[in-house]
Every structure is written in C-alpha cells, then in structure tokens.
Scaffold this motif. Structure first.
Motif, short mmCIF file in Angstrom:
data_model
loop_
_atom_site.label_atom_id
_atom_site.label_comp_id
_atom_site.label_asym_id
_atom_site.label_seq_id
_atom_site.Cartn_x
_atom_site.Cartn_y
_atom_site.Cartn_z
N TYR A 1 39.33 27.82 39.42
CA TYR A 1 39.24 28.78 39.75
C TYR A 1 38.88 29.48 38.40
O TYR A 1 39.51 30.17 38.05
CB TYR A 1 39.14 29.69 40.62
N ARG B 1 39.32 33.80 37.61
CA ARG B 1 40.51 34.59 37.89
C ARG B 1 40.81 33.68 36.98
O ARG B 1 42.87 33.07 36.95
CB ARG B 1 40.32 35.00 38.78
N ASN C 1 32.00 43.20 39.15
CA ASN C 1 33.41 44.02 39.61
C ASN C 1 32.34 45.29 39.57
O ASN C 1 33.29 46.24 38.51
CB ASN C 1 34.36 43.49 39.88
N SER D 1 32.89 34.58 50.60
CA SER D 1 33.84 33.36 50.35
C SER D 1 34.16 32.67 51.86
O SER D 1 34.43 31.52 51.61
CB SER D 1 34.84 34.15 49.33
N LEU E 1 33.98 28.87 42.86
CA LEU E 1 34.59 28.78 44.36
C LEU E 1 33.65 27.77 44.53
O LEU E 1 35.21 27.15 45.86
CB LEU E 1 34.05 30.55 45.68
N CYS F 1 32.46 44.91 46.21
CA CYS F 1 33.10 44.29 46.67
C CYS F 1 34.49 44.37 47.28
O CYS F 1 35.22 43.63 47.83
CB CYS F 1 33.77 44.07 44.76
N GLY F 2 35.62 45.67 47.31
CA GLY F 2 36.54 46.14 47.54
C GLY F 2 36.32 46.04 49.01
O GLY F 2 37.55 46.01 49.49
N ARG G 1 34.69 44.19 50.94
CA ARG G 1 34.60 42.82 51.73
C ARG G 1 33.94 42.45 53.74
O ARG G 1 34.27 42.14 54.02
CB ARG G 1 35.81 42.18 52.05
N TYR H 1 37.00 45.49 43.05
CA TYR H 1 37.52 44.36 43.62
C TYR H 1 39.27 44.27 43.33
O TYR H 1 39.03 45.11 42.11
CB TYR H 1 37.75 42.88 42.98
N SER H 2 40.87 44.34 43.64
CA SER H 2 41.49 44.87 43.30
C SER H 2 42.59 43.29 42.24
O SER H 2 41.77 41.93 43.09
CB SER H 2 42.66 45.08 44.21
N HIS H 3 43.45 43.05 41.80
CA HIS H 3 43.89 42.34 41.55
C HIS H 3 44.28 41.13 42.73
O HIS H 3 44.15 41.76 43.64
CB HIS H 3 45.53 42.95 40.91
N SER H 4 44.46 39.94 42.75
CA SER H 4 44.04 39.09 44.10
C SER H 4 45.41 39.14 44.85
O SER H 4 45.07 38.50 45.52
CB SER H 4 43.43 37.65 42.95
N PHE I 1 49.24 32.02 43.80
CA PHE I 1 48.37 33.34 44.02
C PHE I 1 46.77 32.53 43.15
O PHE I 1 45.89 33.09 43.50
CB PHE I 1 48.23 33.33 42.25
N SER J 1 43.51 33.90 44.57
CA SER J 1 42.25 34.60 43.31
C SER J 1 40.98 33.95 44.20
O SER J 1 39.85 34.32 43.58
CB SER J 1 42.64 33.79 42.07
N ASN K 1 39.52 33.69 47.10
CA ASN K 1 39.12 34.43 47.74
C ASN K 1 38.96 35.90 47.12
O ASN K 1 38.80 36.45 47.52
CB ASN K 1 40.09 34.51 49.28
N LEU K 2 39.52 36.52 45.87
CA LEU K 2 39.21 37.48 45.48
C LEU K 2 40.78 38.00 45.47
O LEU K 2 41.40 38.55 44.24
CB LEU K 2 37.33 38.12 45.28
N CYS K 3 40.17 38.81 46.28
CA CYS K 3 40.95 39.90 47.31
C CYS K 3 41.19 40.62 48.64
O CYS K 3 39.73 40.13 48.81
CB CYS K 3 40.90 41.17 46.21
N SER K 4 42.39 40.32 48.93
CA SER K 4 41.98 41.03 50.00
C SER K 4 41.51 42.38 50.63
O SER K 4 41.26 43.06 49.58
CB SER K 4 43.42 41.31 50.77
#
Lengths: 530, 530
Positions: free
Chosen positions: A58, A61, A96, A188, A215, A347-348, A350, B149-152, B368, B372, B374-377
């Motif tokens: 992937y 990232r 993002n 996703s 993805l 994005c965040g 979801r 998006y945050s860090h994954s 990790f 990734s 799934n990008l992030c929660s």
C-alpha cells in the motif's frame, strides 16, 4: 478510570480487595520463582504469520511517506538545527484536504456539534441558523443518540435520504432503495466487503485499472485472489479500453481465472480522468455479458473540472435497463461514495456509502453479515453523509454561506490543479494530462534511457526504480512528499508519480520546478543538455 | 450536491454539456437497440462467492434479532393494530446502552461539540466549563481538525495519552509506549487485524473461550483458520481451566493444528465472569511456554461489580517480567479496550484501542500496514478514547457532574444486574451465576430431557435447539430480544441464553418471569409439575 471506579465499589471494600490482590500477586509471583519451570518460546517472526498480509502493498502510506514522517519528526525535534533544506513536509501523497489548509464547511460542523451535544439546541444565546437546528433535531428524532450502535447497514433514516439523493441525481430511471444502501467507513470498508465476498478462491480474478488506487491490489492480495490489471490509455486521457478488457477476460478464462468483478474508478485515482457516457455504456455491456460485478468507485464525483460532467454508472445502467431490460436486468453494480473527498474533505470523519444494484438477496445478506460483525459504521460519519447529500437549499438560512464556502473550495482546487499542471507542462521531459477531476495529477517522468544513463545506472545498482529515485530526491530536497507511479501500477518501462494538487500556495510548486531542473541537470547526459 | 456543483462550472457551460450528454446518451442507447447483441449472464449466487463468508456466523445480530426487527417494523407501521401482545421490542441482545435509556456523559459530549465546531470556543455566551474548553483546545492544537486523516495508528497525541493511562493503571512496572498503541473502531477492528495476521494457513488454530463473543469465531472462519474452543467452567463461576487449555494445545499439535493465539475475554462476554490474578498468571505461563500470542479482550474493564477487581493482563505480565525476565520477556500480548462499554456506552462513536506488548517490530509493521490500508480509525472516536482514559480530575470544573453521572450509570447498572439475576434465581429450572462484570447474564435453561418431553420433541421435529425455541417464544410473547446460548457456544446438551441487563425498569423483568412460568407450564411434563 481508576479514579472513577474507586468510588463505585466503596473505598473500604475496595482497599481490602486491592490489598488481597496485591498480596496474592506477590505471593504468587514469589512462589513461581520456585515452581514455574518451562522453556520460554521465541517470538513470532513474519515467516509465521499470514503470508498475504506480508505480501500486500500500500504505497500511499508506504516507503516515501514513512521517510517523510521521519524527516517531519527530525524537524519537530530540532526546529532550528535539523540540517534539512526545508522547514516542513508538504504532504502531496494523500488526498487529505484538512491536513493542509482546507476549512471544514460550517454547515456540516454546526449540525455535528448539535448531534454531539443536543443540549446546545436549548441554548438561547447560541445563534445557529434555523435550518442547522432543524436538521439536527430531525436527525436526533429519527436516529436517536449518535452514541448508540445503528442498524448494521446504517440508520434507516440516513439510508432513505441517500436513496432519494441517488434517485434524483440519476434522473429517476432506476429508483434507489434504502434496503440496498450500506453506510461504510469512507469507501474503504465497502471495497473490503465486496472483494472479500467475491474472492471465491485463488482462481477468482478482479479487473482493476492500471494505474489504480492501491487499496484494490492490497485487498485482493489479502483475499488471496488475483488482480488482473487493464491498462488505462495514457495517450487518450487515461480512458478505458473495452476491447482490451474483453480480451483479458477471455485470456484469463483460458488460464482458469474466473473474473469476478470489474473495478472502475471514476473520476480516476490516480489519473484524474473522467469517463464519458459511451465509456460507461461499454463497460456495463461487458459486465452484463460476462456476469461480472461492476464496482464503481465514484468517490470523486464532485471533483470534476474543465467542462467535463460526472455521469454515474447507475444513471447509465438505468437508461439501459429502461431500453433493454432483457439485456441489462442482471447487471450487478456496487457504487461507492464518501465524505472524504469532494468539497467536504472530511476524511477523518469516515463517512461513506455503497449502493448495491441488481444483487441477489442471498448475496446481499452475506454482505449484511460482514457489516454486522463490525456492528456498524461510525454514526457521526453516517450523519456527515446525510449532510453532504442533502445540503442547505436556496432560501435556507445557511444557504448563502454554504454556497460561498463550497464555491470557494471548488474554485481554489481548480486553480491549484491548473497551476500545478502548467508547471508540469513546462518541466523538461515530463508530460501530464490536463486534470479533469479527482484531486491528483499523474505526470509521466519521460526520462529516456538513452539520455539518462546516470539515472538508469543508479537504479540498476539499487533496488529503486526511476520514479522511486525521483520521489526520494524530491522529498530530500524540497520536503514535497508524493508517491512513485509504481505504487499504482504503470506500463513497464514508464515512470510516473502521483501528486495531489491540494497544498496551498505557489511556492511549493516553484520549489518543485527548481528541483526538477537540478534533477535533470544531474542525471541527463551532457551531450543532450547542450 | 447537484445544486452545489451546478454553480461551479457555470450555468451556461453546464447546460450545454448536460444537453450534449443527454443527447449522446439517448442516441447511444437507441443505437444499441440495434447493434448490441449478447447473451446476458445470470446473477451471482451464494455458491459463487467466498464460502467462508457464507459459513461465518454472528448471532448477536443473527436470526432472533432479525425477527425482532421485523416485529418492530410491524409495530411501527401499525401502532394501534399490530396484533402483538406488546408495544415495543426490548433489545437485550446487544450491549448498546444509548439505544435504551443511558444518557451520554456531558463531559464527553461538550468536548466533542467543540471539536466538531471549534468556533464555539469563541462564543462568549456559551457557558461550558473551563476544563472542557481547555481540553478541546489542547486536542485541536495537537491533533488539528478531526476532519483530517490521522496517522494510521491514530494521532500521536492520543497514543501518548493512552500510553500514560495504561502505565498508571498497571502500576508502572512495564511502561506503555505510544508506538505500540493502535487506535481502532471499537475493539472489533483490533480483533480483525490480529486474527488476520495470525492466520498463517488453514492449520492455524485459535484458542477461544466457550462460551465466547461470536466476533471471534466469525473472524476466524473468515480467515479460514480453526477455532479451538476451551470450556469456561460454569460450575466455578465461568473461570478458565489452564490444564484443559494445555491439553488442547498438545492434542491439536498432534493433529497438525498450530495454535497461534489464546483469546481471553475479561470481564467475560457473555458470562460476566472476572478473572483472578492467579487465573491470569496461569494463562500467561501457557503463552510464554508455547509462544502463543495472548489476546486480552478487556473492553469491560470498567464494568466490574460485587467486590471483584479488574486486573489487567498487562499488569500481571509486568510483575512477572520484573521477577523473571528470562521466562516472560518473549510474551506477546495484545490488549483491547473500547469506548463502547464501561460507563461511556458510546458504541456508535467507534472509539477503541489496542496495545501490543512484546511483538517483533517486523510483525507490528504488518499490522501497521493493515491499518494503513484502512487509512485511519474515525478521529472523533480517537478523541473519545482520550476523554475516557483522561477524565476530569478533582478540582476541575466538570468533575462533580462527571462524578455524579458516572456513579449514577454504574450504580444503576449494578442494580439492574442484581434485579435481573434475582429474577433468574427464582425461575423454575433456570440457574445463573451472580453477575461479576460486563453487561450480561448467561443463565442456564436447565430443562432436563426427562422432564420436558414436549420441548425436546418439538426441537427434534424442527431445525431449532432448545435455547432457540425459548428465545423465539420469549420474543413473541414479551418483545424481549435476547440471544440463544448456541450463538456463543456451550457444552453439548446444555442450553443458555445471553441477555444484557441494560433495559430500564423492572416491568420487562416481570413480564419475563410471567412468560417463563407459562413456558414451563407448556412444556414441562405434567407429572413433574404437581
């Protein structure tokens, strides 16, 4: 929560329990000094876990963004003494928008604040527009607390609203049904459900565009199925080539690969291409004839520029079914949308949905079961979808501000796209297609081996490809982080990169142009540079 | 968004484009009346999709809840004339507090409303407590917009905070590291990542408690691995039996099944049992000796009643490593927590985290990568975790209200648990263990075949088990929806059901008691009823 809990069981009782526990633990641990005897086993290595999770790739990232993260940390820890020729990372590797300068839409966020804390509705001092309050009340009345699990497909109220949006968007020929809508975490999760159920065995194949959003290949690998790439035609604005796709189906059948689905990303990621009505019709024909599920990733449906128009697969399918139900009634279409892109850029949060058209109930039930195992998608994200597809209307109190904000974002993106594209056009040995949609440009690094001996020999002597080298050096010199084309797939011997056009300002583009000049000077053979 | 978009491309240009598209579409469709000729393929059946997705079972939202949903719809559509002996469904099938009467905590929701709409921070009329505003600002300053998006793995700020919480909770013997924390959508995503990477092939086995939360068996089936059930000891408050587990590892090794992980749910779902320090020590020993990953599902860590105390696996592991690093240094522990349970009950917000202890970096990198993809929660869910583990402290403006609300919820749950348990104790041929923790009671339907001929013969003549029949009739007579024990696993020939004790009021429990009496009268042989 220790503080919180200590109240509940009563301080006296608790401290007794605690001392008993601590006592017993000490005794026990002490005892095991003597009685416990075993040979401790080693830790797991990656050779003892699922090989497909190791294999999946992937790039969005992947290695370049991970280097970028390391550099960002270095800058953060040594703000004045990091030794790098730039002071921040420009994250052009991922769409993002709010990580950069895009502000959330006031309409979304005012309603969301009321959903999170409904008591604000009773706050007379709070001057929120009437339509904001009304929508929040409507959602709360119909969905209840956003802190409760919803129906696993998503709250029926949101699904009904989405069905109405789709029906209206597509001209009503094939009305959408709330029972066919699944709310998902971005798009996703939808991709994950679809590829999971369609991966019957290791002979299941998925037609995916090359270049593609990784993805797809990653999820196909995780499901031990086969990605079957069909090339998008770079010489024709990255359009689809139906005869090549038909040929691939035939060839793969001979090899025992059973094509289960055709994935189409429209507008394209990473290409930014937008499909025509005719393109879409021809792809539907293929799926109708071969009983292949059509997965239409339409998350960039709002991001369409330059005189192009977004046409949904559902709309064209509706037209075709109306004319020739005998031919098209069995077509199985899954179309995906998201709040992460468009002018929302949330994005965040979801938010996303999938519409299933033409699937058998028994198959839909299996997707429902997968959704059930995950309980439900985040309910605030579901609400975000409702706010996206059902925005303020003319006459509503929020309308003017909403219009101003969305137009501002849209025009800004269009302008950024144009500015970056113009820069690529001027760069030596780079070609790029004018951006039609999405958030990306996928320029070609047209470095001919005969002219770039040093570059190709550097690649040969390392594990890096030409586009890797370019992206790493770009990052190291400018702080601009983008993704090498090999992360998306490209024709052998061609090299690209994907960059978003989201970062604000023009300075970063100018730095890129400067870097490019240096890169060409460094690697292009002297004889050709004169 | 059509309205929104139509502004962007300019009305004139757009309507030209649109008419061109409509024209071309009509012409094209008309043309294909004549030129398109193919035999349309049939739709996919469930025999052509992934067999493991068909096979997986998930009872919590399975057949009984689906019947309940149908009845709920019937009531909604015919509120006065539905013909049922009740007017609403009591959802005791799922731990979903805010679907019932539990109110969200003010502290959580005030901060969340500010994160959604930070401009509220500048609203002088808004009288939010200072600590609420301060926390929201701190999060916004450190994490940025929750729409990005945050860090994954989750925003570093939240991970650092979680690491400090764990270290403090467990007495600091084995400090937690932010790099080992993964923010997840509830605990479900964590389970899914872990079981996915640990499923090396079809010989990979997972030790899961019987009864268990069916997410585990479902996910193991999806990964084509083998669930290996170990029985919890009903006669000893549903505790674990280490010698049985050791025996199972040995037996399965002989059969070629390689046990990859031991799943422990503590406090137990569906049993409500709470493990002792000694229980935990013995389970860790097994994992240390056999190199088995320990998956500790600790989402009910706040829901502990009746003089019991929650002890985390991490705490015990820390003690053991301190005493005998040689024996315990290789133990690989994954522990899960969530905002869905406890006194939070914020299921729909999908907040959760997983801590990995002792895993090799190379294996963590694979997890990790899955994160990734799934990008992030959801970032608001990540914030919810921060608010849960770092609540107002004594002296903070929010503290008193927070304390009042959390105590109220906790005491209420405890009381509801007790009331329901007392009712089960009184029911004929039902035995139940006093609830120690979690949100469930798992009573045994002790209907002996020799006394319930009619019941067993009804079961024999249908595809239903004894517990299915009981739950269906309970639903049909009272509207109470719970889940048959067979959905969680139980010893052959025993029958249970899982019910939450969340529904408010006592009337539903009384209706249950009445129903039970009728059920026994209906099915118990007359000779024994006298």
């Amino acid at each position: 929560m220790i503080i919180a809990r200590s109240r509940f069981t009563g301080a006296a009782g608790r401290s007794m329990i605690r001392s008993r526990n601590i006592m017993s633990s000490v005794q026990y641990v002490t005892r095991c000094h003597y009685t416990t005897s075993f040979e401790p086993a080693p830790k797991l290595t990656i050779h003892e876990i699922s090989p497909q999770t190791v294999e999946a790739e992937y790039a969005v990232r992947g290695k370049i963004p991970i280097i970028a993260e390391g550099l960002q940390d270095l800058i953060k820890k040594n703000p004045t003494d990091h030794g790098l020729p730039f002071n921040k990372i420009i994250n052009a590797n991922i769409g993002n928008p709010q990580q950069l300068d895009q502000k959330p839409l006031t309409w979304y966020r005012q309603v969301m604040s009321l959903l999170e804390y409904p008591k604000l509705l009773d706050e007379p001092a709070l001057k929120f527009p009437q339509d904001v309050k009304k929508r929040a009340k409507l959602i709360l009345d119909n969905v209840g607390s956003i802190g409760a699990y919803s129906h696993s497909q998503g709250a029926p109220f949101f699904r009904q609203s989405i069905a109405e949006f789709i029906t209206k968007r597509d001209g009503g020929l094939l009305p959408a049904n709330a029972n066919n809508i699944f709310l998902t975490a971005g798009a996703s999760t939808a991709v994950s459900y679809l590829l999971e159920i369609l991966s019957q065995d290791e002979h299941s194949g998925f037609l995916i565009p090359i270049p593609q959003y990784p993805l797809y290949t990653a999820t196909i690998t995780l499901n031990k199925a086969k990605p079957v790439g069909y090339y998008l035609d770079e010489s024709n604005h990255w359009s689809t080539n139906p005869s090549e796709i038909r040929q691939l189906i035939k060839e793969n059948k001979k090899k025992g690969i059973n094509i289960k689905a055709l994935v189409v990303i429209n507008p394209g990621n990473p290409t930014g291409a937008v499909l025509s009505h005719e393109d879409i019709h021809k792809l539907i024909d293929i799926c109708a004839e071969h009983g292949i599920v059509l997965i239409a990733d339409e998350v960039y449906q709002e991001n369409v520029f330059h005189g192009k128009d977004f046409i949904s697969f559902k709309r064209v399918l509706g037209e075709l079914i109306q004319k020739r139900p005998d031919l098209y009634k069995n077509v199985q279409l899954a179309s995906l949308h998201s709040t992460s892109k468009g002018v929302s850029g949330e994005c965040g949060q979801r938010g996303g949905y999938m519409e299933l058209v033409g699937f058998r109930e028994e198959v839909k039930d299996i997707i429902f079961k997968l959704a059930s195992i995950n309980l439900c998608s985040v309910v605030s994200g579901q609400a975000m979808v409702e706010l996206m597809i059902n925005p303020p209307k003319k006459g509503d109190e929020s309308y003017e501000l909403y219009k101003k904000e969305t137009s501002g974002i849209f025009d800004d993106l269009k302008e950024r796209a144009k500015y970056l594209y113009e820069a690529f056009k001027e760069m030596e040995d780079v070609t790029a297609d004018p951006p039609q949609g999405a958030m990306y440009i996928f320029p070609k690094l047209d470095f001919k081996p005969a002219q770039y001996h040093k570059l190709y020999s550097r690649a040969k002597n390392s594990s890096l490809l030409i586009d890797d080298i370019y992206c790493i050096e770009l990052l190291e010199h400018t702080g601009i982080c983008c993704v090498p084309g090999n992360g998306f797939g490209q024709k052998p011997g061609t090299y690209h990169l994907r960059t978003t056009f989201l970062p604000p300002g023009k300075e970063w583009v100018e730095r890129w142009t400067e870097f490019h000049h240096l890169f060409v000077n460094k690697y292009k053979d002297g004889t050709f540079c004169a």
